[in-house]
Design a protein around this motif. Structure first.
Motif, PDB file in Angstrom:
ATOM      1  N   ARG A 146       8.518  -4.011  -3.203  1.00 19.14           N
ATOM      2  CA  ARG A 146       8.363  -3.055  -2.108  1.00 19.14           C
ATOM      3  C   ARG A 146       9.733  -2.531  -1.707  1.00 19.14           C
ATOM      4  NH1 ARG A 146       4.387  -4.546   2.406  1.00 19.14           N
ATOM      5  NH2 ARG A 146       2.776  -3.674   1.089  1.00 19.14           N
ATOM      6  N   LEU A 147       9.779  -1.262  -1.374  1.00 15.90           N
ATOM      7  CA  LEU A 147      11.001  -0.632  -0.900  1.00 15.90           C
ATOM      8  C   LEU A 147      10.851  -0.404   0.605  1.00 15.90           C
ATOM      9  CD1 LEU A 147      13.696   0.743  -1.953  1.00 15.90           C
ATOM     10  CD2 LEU A 147      12.415   2.896  -1.851  1.00 15.90           C
ATOM     11  N   ALA A 163       8.646   7.052  -2.443  1.00 23.04           N
ATOM     12  CA  ALA A 163       9.906   6.814  -3.148  1.00 23.04           C
ATOM     13  C   ALA A 163       9.736   6.285  -4.571  1.00 23.04           C
ATOM     14  CB  ALA A 163      10.763   5.858  -2.336  1.00 23.04           C
ATOM     15  N   HIS A 164       8.514   6.040  -5.013  1.00 21.04           N
ATOM     16  CA  HIS A 164       8.383   5.633  -6.417  1.00 21.04           C
ATOM     17  C   HIS A 164       8.009   6.836  -7.287  1.00 21.04           C
ATOM     18  CE1 HIS A 164       4.327   5.380  -4.906  1.00 21.04           C
ATOM     19  NE2 HIS A 164       3.852   5.339  -6.124  1.00 21.04           N
ATOM     20  N   ASP A 198      12.673   0.764   4.272  1.00 20.87           N
ATOM     21  CA  ASP A 198      13.792   1.612   4.709  1.00 20.87           C
ATOM     22  C   ASP A 198      14.717   0.835   5.651  1.00 20.87           C
ATOM     23  OD1 ASP A 198      12.784   1.679   7.299  1.00 20.87           O
ATOM     24  OD2 ASP A 198      11.978   3.713   7.128  1.00 20.87           O
ATOM     25  N   SER A 252       0.926   1.720   5.812  1.00 17.71           N
ATOM     26  CA  SER A 252       1.286   0.316   5.594  1.00 17.71           C
ATOM     27  C   SER A 252       1.234  -0.499   6.877  1.00 17.71           C
ATOM     28  CB  SER A 252       2.682   0.233   4.995  1.00 17.71           C
ATOM     29  OG  SER A 252       3.592   0.972   5.799  1.00 17.71           O
ATOM     30  N   SER A 296       5.401   7.671   4.867  1.00 24.98           N
ATOM     31  CA  SER A 296       6.527   6.860   5.331  1.00 24.98           C
ATOM     32  C   SER A 296       7.366   7.689   6.311  1.00 24.98           C
ATOM     33  CB  SER A 296       7.386   6.437   4.136  1.00 24.98           C
ATOM     34  OG  SER A 296       7.917   7.581   3.492  1.00 24.98           O
ATOM     35  N   PRO A 297       8.141   7.027   7.194  1.00 22.68           N
ATOM     36  CA  PRO A 297       8.955   7.757   8.174  1.00 22.68           C
ATOM     37  C   PRO A 297       9.866   8.794   7.518  1.00 22.68           C
ATOM     38  CG  PRO A 297       8.883   5.446   8.729  1.00 22.68           C
ATOM     39  CD  PRO A 297       8.200   5.580   7.395  1.00 22.68           C
ATOM     40  N   GLU A 323      10.829  -0.500   7.574  1.00 24.86           N
ATOM     41  CA  GLU A 323       9.503   0.104   7.375  1.00 24.86           C
ATOM     42  C   GLU A 323       9.221   0.274   5.882  1.00 24.86           C
ATOM     43  OE1 GLU A 323       6.066   0.986   7.883  1.00 24.86           O
ATOM     44  OE2 GLU A 323       7.117   0.897   9.808  1.00 24.86           O
ATOM     45  N   PHE A 324       7.989  -0.009   5.513  1.00 22.13           N
ATOM     46  CA  PHE A 324       7.540   0.150   4.132  1.00 22.13           C
ATOM     47  C   PHE A 324       7.689   1.601   3.690  1.00 22.13           C
ATOM     48  CE2 PHE A 324       4.340   1.451   1.146  1.00 22.13           C
ATOM     49  CZ  PHE A 324       4.244   0.424   0.247  1.00 22.13           C
ATOM     50  N   THR A 325       8.228   1.813   2.502  1.00 28.90           N
ATOM     51  CA  THR A 325       8.347   3.169   1.966  1.00 28.90           C
ATOM     52  C   THR A 325       7.577   3.317   0.663  1.00 28.90           C
ATOM     53  OG1 THR A 325      10.488   3.440   3.023  1.00 28.90           O
ATOM     54  CG2 THR A 325       9.980   4.962   1.244  1.00 28.90           C
ATOM     55  N   ALA A 326       7.632   2.327  -0.197  1.00 28.35           N
ATOM     56  CA  ALA A 326       6.902   2.409  -1.462  1.00 28.35           C
ATOM     57  C   ALA A 326       6.761   1.019  -2.056  1.00 28.35           C
ATOM     58  CB  ALA A 326       7.641   3.313  -2.449  1.00 28.35           C
ATOM     59  N   GLU A 327       5.851   0.904  -3.004  1.00 28.48           N
ATOM     60  CA  GLU A 327       5.667  -0.370  -3.702  1.00 28.48           C
ATOM     61  C   GLU A 327       5.236  -0.089  -5.124  1.00 28.48           C
ATOM     62  OE1 GLU A 327       3.428  -3.866  -1.975  1.00 28.48           O
ATOM     63  OE2 GLU A 327       2.000  -3.179  -3.478  1.00 28.48           O
TER      64      GLU A 327
END
Lengths: 282, 99
Positions: free
Chosen positions: B39-40, A177-178, B42, A199, A165-166, B46-50
């Motif tokens: 989904r998280l 982040a999880h 930002d 993604s 992720s960025p 933009e997708f960060t986690a799910e």
């Protein structure tokens, strides 16, 4: 390879649920997911115990892989269809792993477990019994696996694609982040790497975008299709997903997955690291 | 499973002082939804986690400080977006109610 040979739909899987030469294999980050229901006939591979050496940081070796698949009842001429949670991260990782050891016919279920669940398709608890086989693996295919020295040499010369992720790329987070924020000693990315989060290649339901869309996404991020490519992430699972896109869907040759990824690179002594959103230079 | 657990996930073993936790539960009526995906995204979308929700409908992210969007997908349901703000040392509790 191409989409027709490497990717199957949920409908295709439903049509082949009773085909004895099609082996469904579930691989999840959450290794207990299978036990909460799985596609009929599917066996489970645990990426932490079945696919990793339990002492060194490395994969199981050829003999261990042979013993594993023999015991689980997978034959060399079976069609292996992988699926899993997290948009197929670990299923793609296992796909790459099967390819590393030379399995002939491997496919990925487009969208994985999520798409299957969102479609309200059936999951069952019954664990199938498969007769043991005598599986023979090939030596590891070094053309699809990158190691650290090769990655350092690739800075500024090959396409380096950082698929995290960025916020991980820029050094604002160390892990997805999880997960708790620990692991590598340093945050950031490899100089000159393009950040194309895995993604970007998938729709919200986990299925892959079209080939045309995929080409455009990576081209816009600066990928030079005439160069060799190394993909990396944190531990090599998300980059397997991008390796699948490059090597299997878009038919690019000379694409490697760096499974050491950031947890190795970000802990190496003396290698260059860039912070922030730009690729940076050496 | 009868009714969503109140009070959120246990934080035993989590050093909350070092993390920016966003967690919560997905419900439909007063029932938890165990097979939803959260989904998280930002601040730029933009997708960060799910994560999939647990048997009790719960989910948790270790986000960084800042603005985030939670996007929830569930069978037979519209996609729902919710904005949250996370801070290091705090736990944001969110309830996502599906129609």
């Amino acid at each position: 390879m191409s989409r027709e040979n490497t990717l199957v739909t949920a409908a295709w899987v439903e049509e082949h649920l009773d085909d004895p030469k099609v082996v469904l294999v579930e691989v999840d980050e959450d290794t207990s997911a299978y036990d909460k229901g799985h596609i009929k006939g599917a066996i489970k591979l645990d990426w932490t115990t079945d696919l990793q050496d339990q002492v060194r940081r490395d994969f199981v070796n050829k003999q261990q892989f042979e013993a594993l698949l023999s015991e689980r009842g997978v034959a060399n001429d079976d069609t292996v269809v992988l699926y899993g949670g997290n948009n197929n991260w670990f299923a793609a990782y296992a796909y790459w792993y099967f390819k590393l050891y030379g399995h002939g016919d491997v496919k990925l279920l487009d969208g994985g477990r999520k798409k299957w669940e969102l479609d309200s398709r059936e999951l069952i608890d019954e664990v199938p019994g498969r007769e043991a086989t005598s599986y023979t693996a090939s030596e590891q295919d070094a053309s699809i696996r990158a190691f650290r020295d090769e990655v350092v040499e690739a800075i500024g010369t090959k396409n380096l694609v950082d698929v995290r992720s960025p916020d991980e790329f820029a050094g604002r987070l160390l892990a997805p982040a999880h997960l708790p924020q620990e692991q590598a000693q340093r945050a950031g990315h490899i100089p000159t790497a393009a950040n194309v989060p895995w993604s970007k290649a998938a729709n919200d339901d986990g299925t892959f975008k079209s080939d045309d869309d995929l080409k455009q996404i990576y081209s816009e991020a600066g990928v030079d299709w005439d160069k060799d490519t190394i993909a990396y992430c944190r531990i090599g699972e998300r980059s397997s997903h991008t390796w699948f896109v490059f090597h299997e869907l878009l038919d690019q040759s000379n694409v490697k997955n760096y499974d050491g990824s950031w947890t190795e690179y970000g802990s190496l002594v003396g290698v260059p690291v860039v912070l922030g959103d730009e690729p940076g230079s050496l | 499973m009868c009714g969503a657990t109140e009070g959120g996930l246990s934080l035993d073993g989590v050093d909350v002082a070092k993390e920016a936790v966003v967690q919560g539960v997905v419900t439909r009526g007063d029932q938890p939804v165990p097979n939803a995906y959260v989904r998280l995204l930002d601040r730029s979308g933009e997708f960060t986690a799910e994560v999939p929700t647990s048997a009790t409908g719960h989910f948790r992210f270790f986000a960084g400080p800042g603005e985030w969007t939670l996007r929830t997908l569930a069978p037979k349901s519209e996609t729902i977006d919710k904005k949250v703000v996370a801070e290091i040392g705090s736990v944001v509790e969110v309830t996502v109610s599906l129609s």
